[in-house]
Scaffold this motif. Structure first.
Motif, PDB file in Angstrom:
ATOM      1  N   LEU A   1      11.287  -4.364 -27.760  1.00 14.90           N
ATOM      2  CA  LEU A   1      10.354  -5.340 -27.217  1.00 14.90           C
ATOM      3  C   LEU A   1      10.297  -6.631 -28.032  1.00 14.90           C
ATOM      4  CD1 LEU A   1       7.471  -2.945 -26.127  1.00 14.90           C
ATOM      5  CD2 LEU A   1       9.240  -3.993 -24.708  1.00 14.90           C
ATOM      6  N   PHE A   2      10.740  -6.603 -29.276  1.00 20.48           N
ATOM      7  CA  PHE A   2      10.807  -7.794 -30.117  1.00 20.48           C
ATOM      8  C   PHE A   2      12.242  -7.987 -30.592  1.00 20.48           C
ATOM      9  CE2 PHE A   2       6.296  -7.801 -30.273  1.00 20.48           C
ATOM     10  CZ  PHE A   2       5.890  -9.025 -30.791  1.00 20.48           C
ATOM     11  N   ASN A   3      12.752  -9.206 -30.455  1.00 19.15           N
ATOM     12  CA  ASN A   3      14.041  -9.552 -31.046  1.00 19.15           C
ATOM     13  C   ASN A   3      13.784  -9.960 -32.493  1.00 19.15           C
ATOM     14  OD1 ASN A   3      16.497 -10.583 -31.826  1.00 19.15           O
ATOM     15  ND2 ASN A   3      16.861 -11.684 -29.911  1.00 19.15           N
ATOM     16  N   SER A   4      14.242  -9.159 -33.424  1.00 21.81           N
ATOM     17  CA  SER A   4      13.924  -9.382 -34.834  1.00 21.81           C
ATOM     18  C   SER A   4      14.881 -10.350 -35.526  1.00 21.81           C
ATOM     19  CB  SER A   4      13.928  -8.042 -35.578  1.00 21.81           C
ATOM     20  OG  SER A   4      15.194  -7.406 -35.465  1.00 21.81           O
ATOM     21  N   VAL A   5      15.816 -10.926 -34.778  1.00 20.20           N
ATOM     22  CA  VAL A   5      16.785 -11.877 -35.362  1.00 20.20           C
ATOM     23  C   VAL A   5      16.295 -13.297 -35.109  1.00 20.20           C
ATOM     24  CG1 VAL A   5      19.168 -12.682 -35.349  1.00 20.20           C
ATOM     25  CG2 VAL A   5      18.663 -10.248 -34.993  1.00 20.20           C
ATOM     26  N   TYR A   6      16.133 -14.070 -36.162  1.00 14.08           N
ATOM     27  CA  TYR A   6      15.660 -15.459 -36.029  1.00 14.08           C
ATOM     28  C   TYR A   6      16.671 -16.283 -35.238  1.00 14.08           C
ATOM     29  CZ  TYR A   6      14.525 -20.269 -37.245  1.00 14.08           C
ATOM     30  OH  TYR A   6      14.231 -21.606 -37.181  1.00 14.08           O
ATOM     31  N   ASP A   7      16.163 -17.080 -34.290  1.00 12.01           N
ATOM     32  CA  ASP A   7      17.007 -17.903 -33.436  1.00 12.01           C
ATOM     33  C   ASP A   7      16.533 -19.356 -33.514  1.00 12.01           C
ATOM     34  OD1 ASP A   7      18.532 -19.121 -31.521  1.00 12.01           O
ATOM     35  OD2 ASP A   7      18.013 -17.742 -29.888  1.00 12.01           O
TER      36      ASP A   7
ATOM     37  N   ILE B   1       0.827  -1.208   0.000  1.00  5.43           N
ATOM     38  CA  ILE B   1       0.000   0.000   0.000  1.00  5.43           C
ATOM     39  C   ILE B   1       0.857   1.252   0.000  1.00  5.43           C
ATOM     40  CG2 ILE B   1      -0.192   0.159   2.501  1.00  5.43           C
ATOM     41  CD1 ILE B   1      -2.998   0.786  -0.060  1.00  5.43           C
ATOM     42  N   THR B   2       2.110   1.114   0.424  1.00  6.73           N
ATOM     43  CA  THR B   2       3.013   2.274   0.498  1.00  6.73           C
ATOM     44  C   THR B   2       3.742   2.540  -0.815  1.00  6.73           C
ATOM     45  OG1 THR B   2       4.747   0.806   1.340  1.00  6.73           O
ATOM     46  CG2 THR B   2       3.395   1.956   2.975  1.00  6.73           C
ATOM     47  N   ALA B   3       3.410   1.784  -1.854  1.00  9.92           N
ATOM     48  CA  ALA B   3       4.104   1.958  -3.135  1.00  9.92           C
ATOM     49  C   ALA B   3       3.920   3.372  -3.662  1.00  9.92           C
ATOM     50  CB  ALA B   3       3.575   0.953  -4.154  1.00  9.92           C
ATOM     51  N   SER B   4       4.972   3.892  -4.240  1.00  7.73           N
ATOM     52  CA  SER B   4       4.918   5.242  -4.791  1.00  7.73           C
ATOM     53  C   SER B   4       4.201   5.224  -6.142  1.00  7.73           C
ATOM     54  CB  SER B   4       6.340   5.769  -4.990  1.00  7.73           C
ATOM     55  OG  SER B   4       6.988   5.052  -6.035  1.00  7.73           O
ATOM     56  N   PRO B   5       3.710   6.380  -6.593  1.00  3.17           N
ATOM     57  CA  PRO B   5       3.073   6.454  -7.913  1.00  3.17           C
ATOM     58  C   PRO B   5       3.982   5.955  -9.034  1.00  3.17           C
ATOM     59  CG  PRO B   5       2.588   8.422  -6.649  1.00  3.17           C
ATOM     60  CD  PRO B   5       3.595   7.660  -5.862  1.00  3.17           C
ATOM     61  N   GLU B   6       5.268   6.191  -8.904  1.00  2.00           N
ATOM     62  CA  GLU B   6       6.183   5.754  -9.960  1.00  2.00           C
ATOM     63  C   GLU B   6       6.314   4.237 -10.001  1.00  2.00           C
ATOM     64  OE1 GLU B   6       7.428   7.525 -12.452  1.00  2.00           O
ATOM     65  OE2 GLU B   6       6.125   9.051 -11.555  1.00  2.00           O
ATOM     66  N   GLU B   7       6.281   3.592  -8.839  1.00  2.13           N
ATOM     67  CA  GLU B   7       6.362   2.124  -8.816  1.00  2.13           C
ATOM     68  C   GLU B   7       5.150   1.491  -9.485  1.00  2.13           C
ATOM     69  OE1 GLU B   7       8.446   0.335  -5.038  1.00  2.13           O
ATOM     70  OE2 GLU B   7       7.201   2.038  -4.419  1.00  2.13           O
ATOM     71  N   VAL B   8       4.018   2.163  -9.390  1.00  2.00           N
ATOM     72  CA  VAL B   8       2.786   1.631  -9.976  1.00  2.00           C
ATOM     73  C   VAL B   8       2.821   1.694 -11.501  1.00  2.00           C
ATOM     74  CG1 VAL B   8       0.302   2.052 -10.172  1.00  2.00           C
ATOM     75  CG2 VAL B   8       1.410   2.147  -7.939  1.00  2.00           C
ATOM     76  N   LYS B   9       3.527   2.647 -12.035  1.00  2.00           N
ATOM     77  CA  LYS B   9       3.532   2.863 -13.486  1.00  2.00           C
ATOM     78  C   LYS B   9       4.537   1.936 -14.160  1.00  2.00           C
ATOM     79  CE  LYS B   9       2.079   7.662 -12.900  1.00  2.00           C
ATOM     80  NZ  LYS B   9       2.464   9.100 -13.031  1.00  2.00           N
ATOM     81  N   VAL B  10       4.120   0.707 -14.362  1.00  2.00           N
ATOM     82  CA  VAL B  10       4.999  -0.324 -14.905  1.00  2.00           C
ATOM     83  C   VAL B  10       5.145  -0.175 -16.410  1.00  2.00           C
ATOM     84  CG1 VAL B  10       4.434  -1.953 -13.074  1.00  2.00           C
ATOM     85  CG2 VAL B  10       3.078  -1.933 -15.183  1.00  2.00           C
ATOM     86  N   SER B  11       6.134  -0.873 -16.945  1.00  2.00           N
ATOM     87  CA  SER B  11       6.385  -0.896 -18.378  1.00  2.00           C
ATOM     88  C   SER B  11       6.208  -2.310 -18.919  1.00  2.00           C
ATOM     89  CB  SER B  11       7.821  -0.422 -18.679  1.00  2.00           C
ATOM     90  OG  SER B  11       8.032   0.884 -18.207  1.00  2.00           O
ATOM     91  N   ARG B  12       6.057  -2.407 -20.213  1.00  2.00           N
ATOM     92  CA  ARG B  12       5.991  -3.708 -20.869  1.00  2.00           C
ATOM     93  C   ARG B  12       7.397  -4.307 -20.942  1.00  2.00           C
ATOM     94  NH1 ARG B  12       1.960  -2.735 -25.974  1.00  2.00           N
ATOM     95  NH2 ARG B  12       1.907  -5.021 -25.906  1.00  2.00           N
ATOM     96  N   GLN B  13       7.472  -5.624 -20.849  1.00  2.00           N
ATOM     97  CA  GLN B  13       8.749  -6.320 -20.888  1.00  2.00           C
ATOM     98  C   GLN B  13       8.969  -6.958 -22.258  1.00  2.00           C
ATOM     99  OE1 GLN B  13      10.986  -6.116 -18.363  1.00  2.00           O
ATOM    100  NE2 GLN B  13       9.475  -4.696 -17.510  1.00  2.00           N
TER     101      GLN B  13
END
Length: 637
Positions: free
Chosen positions: A267-273, A178-190
């Motif tokens: 966000l996307f690895n464009s090299v075929y593996d 509950i003590t999380a800061s506003p910035e911690e809440v604003k997550v990013s895509r992985q």
């Protein structure tokens, strides 16, 4: 990498978790509507109820309007407009199929909430369980280990479902305080690879444990535990995840090479593996072995009276692999809402008996003509490759004889419906076809003026085809009632896993073993081996001998075997074929006509449009991007 859970549109996370996120399911386990963590984990019984709440957060995959794969693509089509709520629950998937997806109020919006399900909320509930199950004082260690495995699987599966829809997503590993800061809440895509690795590792954790530790190999208490997670189920979903990650949409996709977070993280690895296919093949091998060790095997129909012929046995082996409850082939069937498959059956089944007309039978879950053309000939090769089959005249009328087992004797139908493989007649019905049920065989007659034909502006097949595969043969129909036997929706069955394995084996240059698994499925379907069928009947007899040709064969085999089970939509996407196939027109028969010649005319129903690369992934609702500026929208939206 440290990752945290967050409510993606609200900042006071824990308050939401303890109050509003518990409005469905969780409130059932506490007195006086006071949802407290202390009560939920006070004892074994209450903790188990919370675990079942985690199960209830799973999407309703057995319902034709909550499973995106059922009606958002090109397998089924529906009459339009649908003006009465008696014939639909939600128009979302039909809107997507018609190109009406949007980013203001996205259709099938599982990111926020759809059908009372927010998958992120479900993940939060799993996190609550995992963080608190250790507090339960009267819980045996071996039970705790199993429950932890179940919760980790459910958490992984909800991530997987979001990943398949949205691509790179935030990883939700821990609940914020509950003590999380506003910035911690604003997550990013992985990045995609990070998401895949996270889900795979979570599934490994869920499936870990030898002997009786952790998840069971099979469900032993058939009365109370069917539908709960087993080790083979966890390993099979991991196999599906890694095959998807190795497929063209996620492996070497240069179309999305510029898709980045605001911090420029790609966000996307464009090299075929190619190693992704090696990893996928190993995951499939482990899952196949686990399933076989647990006694899972391809379903074969056994008649209670031994009064059916061989062709009917093959047909029922195909149909009941889906519809027979808890059959030998089922690796995981979901029972989130058992009544969903009742709805599916009523949507699918036409009027079978002129003496028992019942408008609960809608017959509106209508396969498209491209699905009719997908299935093989009786020789086990595509209709446009069989050198003995009259492809050029497939739309010309023919009259059936007693030798045409799938068609009523003396009935006229187009050549397209003659001399086809058993799965065609098992999966689909059409004017002039037969429909075998436990209480008899029924003749489908659906031209205008006939008992099964279109009589009004609703509840009819707009294509002239009917979905036979999803209707349980125990359905009993009268003028006053329809008795439907529901079944668990087959999220994963053995044939599906075999096909994933065959695909991965071919991509890793193990053609011989790939053919073995392919041929096991074909044998159950009453077909000769790939080698025999192509050598003797195909205009391209050596097609299976190289990777490219066998890839095409495996893909068509998968589209046929998994038809109408919600798989095709996702397969076309992961193969990056949706941009071609979902831009093809939708055809059906002229169902308002009464004569053989007039009815059996191909008519254009809709020009479908798929915008590449935009439509490969769902849009995130625009408002979420305003609330959390760290989120980026999917390309094209």
């Amino acid at each position: 990498m440290k990752t945290y859970n967050t409510c993606l549109t609200f900042s006071v996370l824990l308050l939401i978790l303890m109050l509003s996120s518990c409005k469905r399911g969780f409130l059932d386990v506490v007195p006086d509507n006071v949802a407290t963590i202390d009560h939920a984990f006070a004892n074994r019984n209450e903790a188990e109820k919370f675990l079942f709440t985690c199960y209830s957060d799973l999407p309703q995959e057995g319902h034709p309007e909550t499973n995106p794969g059922m009606n958002a693509g090109d397998e089924h089509w529906i009459y339009w407009p649908m003006s009465t709520s008696e014939d639909f629950w939600n128009l979302a998937p039909y809107n997507i199929a018609r190109g009406l997806q949007n980013k203001n109020e996205p259709e099938l919006n599982y990111w926020d909430s759809y059908s009372q399900r927010s998958l992120f909320q479900g993940i939060r509930n799993c996190n609550i369980f995992l963080e608190n199950v250790g507090r339960v004082k009267d819980l045996e260690p071996y039970v705790k280990d199993r429950w932890v495995g179940e919760a980790k699987f459910l958490k992984a599966y909800l991530h997987w479902y979001l990943f398949r829809m949205y691509g790179p997503i935030p990883i939700i590993d821990k609940n914020l305080p509950i003590t999380a800061s506003p910035e911690e809440v604003k997550v990013s895509r992985q990045p995609v690879d990070s998401v895949v690795n996270y889900i795979a590792n979570l599934l490994d954790e869920a499936a870990s444990g030898e002997g009786s530790a952790g998840l069971p190999d099979k469900i032993l208490n058939l009365t109370t535990e069917l539908g709960r997670i087993t080790k083979p189920a966890a390993l099979a979903i991991k196999a599906r995840l890694l095959v998807t990650a190795a497929s063209p949409l996620f492996n070497g996709n240069t179309d999305l090479s510029n898709f980045k977070n605001h911090d420029q993280k790609q966000l996307f690895n464009s090299v075929y593996d190619p190693r992704k296919w090696t990893r996928a093949a190993e995951a499939c091998r482990v899952a196949v072995l686990a399933a076989q060790n647990a006694g899972v095997k391809l379903y074969r129909f056994s008649s209670p009276t031994n009064a059916v012929d061989e062709a009917t046995k093959i047909e029922m082996s195909i149909r009941n692999a889906v519809c027979e409850k808890w059959n030998s082939e089922l690796i995981w069937g979901t029972t989130t809402r058992p009544e969903d498959t009742r709805v599916t059956q009523l949507y699918a089944c036409p009027q079978l008996d002129p003496k028992a007309i019942n408008l609960q039978l809608k017959g509106q879950l209508a396969p498209t003509m491209k699905m009719a053309e997908l299935f093989y000939t009786e020789n086990g090769v595509p209709i446009n490759e069989d050198k003995t089959w009259d492809y050029a005249n497939r739309f010309n009328l023919r009259t059936s004889t007693t030798a045409d087992l799938g068609i009523q004797n003396g009935y006229q139908s187009v050549g397209l419906h003659f001399d086809r493989e058993p799965r065609f007649y098992a999966d689909m019905a059409f004017d002039g076809s037969k429909w075998f049920m436990q209480n008899g065989t029924f003749n489908i007659q659906s031209k205008s003026g006939q008992f099964g034909g279109k009589k009004q502006s609703r509840i009819f097949s707009v294509t002239g085809y009917y979905n036979k595969k999803l209707v349980n043969w125990n359905m009993v129909i009268s003028t006053t009632a329809v008795v439907v036997e529901s079944y668990p929706w087959p999220v994963m069955r053995l044939a599906d896993l075999y096909l994933l394995y065959a695909e991965a084996l071919n991509e890793t240059d193990n053609k011989g073993l790939a053919l073995e698994y392919l041929n096991m499925i074909r044998d159950r379907a009453g077909l000769k081996s790939v080698e025999s069928s192509w050598t003797n009947f195909s205009t391209n007899p050596g097609k299976y001998a190289d990777k490219t040709g066998l890839r095409e064969i495996i893909r068509q085999e998968r589209l046929i075997e998994m038809a109408f089970e919600g798989s095709r939509f996702w397969d076309l996407k992961r193969w990056k074929l949706a941009g071609v196939v979902l831009n093809e027109p939708i055809y059906g028969w002229d169902v308002i006509r009464s004569s053989y010649a007039d009815y059996n005319r191909r008519v254009l129903l809709f020009n479908q449009s798929f915008n590449s690369p935009r439509d490969y992934f769902w849009p995130i609702k625009d408002n979420n991007l305003l609330v959390n500026p760290n989120l980026v929208q999917n390309p094209g939206w």
